[in-house]
Design a protein around this motif. Structure first.
Motif, PDB file in Angstrom:
ATOM      1  N   GLY A 231       0.822  -1.212   0.000  1.00 39.36           N
ATOM      2  CA  GLY A 231       0.000   0.000   0.000  1.00 39.36           C
ATOM      3  C   GLY A 231       0.850   1.253   0.000  1.00 39.36           C
ATOM      4  N   GLU A 232       1.938   1.256   0.797  1.00 32.74           N
ATOM      5  CA  GLU A 232       2.816   2.429   0.830  1.00 32.74           C
ATOM      6  C   GLU A 232       3.512   2.628  -0.512  1.00 32.74           C
ATOM      7  N   PHE A 233       3.881   1.516  -1.201  1.00 33.60           N
ATOM      8  CA  PHE A 233       4.512   1.640  -2.512  1.00 33.60           C
ATOM      9  C   PHE A 233       3.543   2.233  -3.527  1.00 33.60           C
ATOM     10  N   LEU A 234       2.284   1.797  -3.491  1.00 32.53           N
ATOM     11  CA  LEU A 234       1.297   2.351  -4.422  1.00 32.53           C
ATOM     12  C   LEU A 234       1.124   3.845  -4.192  1.00 32.53           C
ATOM     13  N   ALA A 235       1.210   4.284  -2.922  1.00 34.23           N
ATOM     14  CA  ALA A 235       1.070   5.705  -2.620  1.00 34.23           C
ATOM     15  C   ALA A 235       2.180   6.512  -3.280  1.00 34.23           C
ATOM     16  N   THR A 236       3.384   5.919  -3.439  1.00 33.68           N
ATOM     17  CA  THR A 236       4.491   6.643  -4.068  1.00 33.68           C
ATOM     18  C   THR A 236       4.277   6.818  -5.571  1.00 33.68           C
ATOM     19  N   LEU A 237       3.365   6.034  -6.161  1.00 34.40           N
ATOM     20  CA  LEU A 237       3.084   6.158  -7.595  1.00 34.40           C
ATOM     21  C   LEU A 237       2.146   7.316  -7.902  1.00 34.40           C
ATOM     22  N   GLY A 238       1.613   7.982  -6.877  1.00 38.68           N
ATOM     23  CA  GLY A 238       0.714   9.113  -7.091  1.00 38.68           C
ATOM     24  C   GLY A 238      -0.583   8.671  -7.731  1.00 38.68           C
ATOM     25  N   GLU A 239      -1.023   9.426  -8.729  1.00 34.60           N
ATOM     26  CA  GLU A 239      -2.292   9.141  -9.389  1.00 34.60           C
ATOM     27  C   GLU A 239      -2.302   7.762 -10.050  1.00 34.60           C
ATOM     28  N   ARG A 240      -1.113   7.296 -10.523  1.00 37.44           N
ATOM     29  CA  ARG A 240      -1.055   5.987 -11.179  1.00 37.44           C
ATOM     30  C   ARG A 240      -1.435   4.870 -10.218  1.00 37.44           C
ATOM     31  N   GLY A 241      -1.148   5.067  -8.933  1.00 35.97           N
ATOM     32  CA  GLY A 241      -1.427   4.031  -7.954  1.00 35.97           C
ATOM     33  C   GLY A 241      -2.866   3.979  -7.490  1.00 35.97           C
ATOM     34  N   ASN A 242      -3.635   5.038  -7.736  1.00 33.01           N
ATOM     35  CA  ASN A 242      -5.033   5.071  -7.307  1.00 33.01           C
ATOM     36  C   ASN A 242      -5.842   4.039  -8.088  1.00 33.01           C
ATOM     37  N   GLY A 243      -6.430   3.097  -7.382  1.00 32.15           N
ATOM     38  CA  GLY A 243      -7.240   2.078  -8.035  1.00 32.15           C
ATOM     39  C   GLY A 243      -6.437   0.977  -8.693  1.00 32.15           C
TER      40      GLY A 243
ATOM     41  N   VAL B 219       2.044  -5.017 -10.509  1.00 34.79           N
ATOM     42  CA  VAL B 219       1.110  -3.901 -10.354  1.00 34.79           C
ATOM     43  C   VAL B 219       0.510  -3.554 -11.711  1.00 34.79           C
ATOM     44  N   THR B 220      -0.790  -3.475 -11.743  1.00 34.46           N
ATOM     45  CA  THR B 220      -1.482  -2.960 -12.928  1.00 34.46           C
ATOM     46  C   THR B 220      -2.098  -1.629 -12.533  1.00 34.46           C
ATOM     47  N   THR B 221      -1.553  -0.531 -13.093  1.00 36.96           N
ATOM     48  CA  THR B 221      -1.945   0.802 -12.654  1.00 36.96           C
ATOM     49  C   THR B 221      -3.141   1.330 -13.443  1.00 36.96           C
ATOM     50  N   MET B 222      -3.704   2.421 -12.910  1.00 37.81           N
ATOM     51  CA  MET B 222      -4.717   3.146 -13.656  1.00 37.81           C
ATOM     52  C   MET B 222      -4.042   3.822 -14.844  1.00 37.81           C
ATOM     53  N   LYS B 223      -4.679   3.774 -15.992  1.00 34.05           N
ATOM     54  CA  LYS B 223      -4.064   4.326 -17.203  1.00 34.05           C
ATOM     55  C   LYS B 223      -5.133   4.926 -18.112  1.00 34.05           C
ATOM     56  N   ASP B 224      -4.708   5.878 -18.921  1.00 34.07           N
ATOM     57  CA  ASP B 224      -5.594   6.491 -19.914  1.00 34.07           C
ATOM     58  C   ASP B 224      -5.347   5.835 -21.265  1.00 34.07           C
TER      59      ASP B 224
END
Length: 405
Positions: A131-143, A161-166
């Motif tokens: 969870g802390e690592f995802l927080a370091t990804l910023g918006e990419r880590g959300n969801g 990790v599969t990040t949020m992407k446009d």
């Protein structure tokens, strides 16, 4: 003791007196020199006294209150043998001047092997959990979707990790943008509501990994039919939300494409289509608008009363490596839920305490004193937020979106 001190003092006094009688100038010089030495020793003692501070150092979760020497955080840590590297997280900063009773948090950086959206890489981070690592990804880590629980330690196994992407989809003459955590191109198309016919083709294989910024072109296959089924793109409306941190985006209503059956009049020259015009169109499924809240809240350091529940929570937030923005979100969340009251009870749902655990007895996993101890409730609440949402800001965004977390 007073008699002994007086007896030992008498000869010294007679020595100074007899010396001044026999050699008045030498005695004055020696007395002046001794005075300077005493003044110097007092100055050094005062300097060391001003540098000595009792502070609490949290080094990678190991907490100890020590007597350290130095003016700045860097000097205080150095006096305890803690050498903070350039990639380490130190709060407050190395140049800050703390006072006695201050809390200094140090999180050391380390290398971990991760796979982000199909790309393997080595990342240097201060995060200790997924969870802390995802927080370091910023918006990419959300969801983002991960191979492990957000509360799992990082570095034990390869983290995927599969990040949020446009992803932009060009289909039926329109460009449609979608924000998604889907892993493959086929999953992205399905999430967007785009149905492919047997003869349709995509510019990227459907089994390929979806990456941020990708453009997928859908080519409709088939004969020269005049009547075709097409998608109707959905609109995206952005709404400024002062209750969300600046730059934070929350989809409060997912958009879906619609479908329409369209009949064309096709003009063909030398076997090639050169133009077509719409003869009739029938909407078979209405598109649904996507509504996105965009945060405008200014991030500022929240001042709390020493010894209060909010002060305890602020220290524990820093202990997890989260910044001031995360505490600001937590402050809003628990102010809304319980007003930071340790005995806040919801009679209709049995939710209890500062984090409004449902039921309150869940907090017993953090301590037997969960009914009355704010620190126990806060520890449980932060663990719940980390495991379910990743960060307090993500939990607050969910609460803003649906009214609960």
């Amino acid at each position: 003791m007073r008699d002994a001190f007086a007896a030992s003092s008498a000869p010294v006094s007679r020595g100074f007196l007899s010396m001044s009688r026999r050699h008045p100038q030498n005695a004055a010089v020696r007395l002046g020199a001794r005075s300077l030495v005493i003044v110097g020793m007092l100055a050094v003692s005062a300097t060391f006294a001003s540098m000595h501070k009792a502070v609490t150092i949290d080094y990678d979760g190991r907490v100890e209150t020590v007597g350290a020497y130095g003016h700045t955080v860097d000097e205080l840590l150095a006096s305890q043998g803690v050498d903070a590297g350039p990639d380490d997280l130190v709060q407050p900063g190395l140049d800050a001047v703390p006072s006695t009773g201050s809390l200094i948090v140090v999180r050391s950086a380390h290398d971990v092997e991760v796979e982000i959206d199909g790309e393997a890489k080595t990342v240097r981070t201060t995060a200790k959990t997924v969870g802390e690592f995802l927080a370091t990804l910023g918006e990419r880590g959300n969801g983002a979707v991960t191979s492990g629980s957000r509360s799992d330690p990082i570095g034990r196994d390869l983290l995927r990790v599969t990040t949020m992407k446009d992803v932009h989809i060009s289909v039926d003459g329109a460009m449609q943008a979608i924000t998604t955590s889907a892993e493959s191109v086929g999953d992205v198309l399905a999430e967007a509501g785009i149905t492919l016919a047997p003869l349709d083709e995509t510019s990227v294989p459907q089994g390929a990994a979806a990456v941020d910024g990708m453009i997928v072109v859908v080519s409709r296959g088939g004969s020269d039919a005049d009547t075709v089924t097409e998608v109707v793109p959905f609109d995206v409306t952005e709404v400024e939300d002062p209750s969300l941190p600046e730059g934070h985006r929350v989809v409060v209503q997912q958009g879906y494409v619609g479908e329409a059956v369209t009949s064309y009049a096709v003009k063909i020259l030398d076997g090639q289509e050169v133009s077509r015009s719409v003869v009739a169109q029938r909407i078979t499924q209405e598109a649904r608008e996507e509504i996105v809240h965009v945060g405008t809240m200014t991030i500022a350091d929240v001042v709390v009363d020493p010894g209060s529940a909010r002060a305890v929570a602020k220290a524990k937030v820093a202990d997890r490596g989260w910044g001031s923005d995360q505490f600001q979100c937590l402050d809003k969340l628990w102010q809304k839920e319980s007003g930071w009251r340790v005995d806040a009870a919801n009679p209709s749902s049995s939710a209890y305490g500062i984090p409004q655990a449902l039921p309150g007895s869940k907090m017993a996993s953090a301590g037997d004193d969960w009914r009355t101890n704010a620190a126990t409730q806060i520890e449980w609440g932060l663990g719940y937020i980390s495991g379910r949402y990743g960060t307090p800001c993500d939990a607050w965004a969910h609460s803003v979106s649906v009214g609960w977390y």
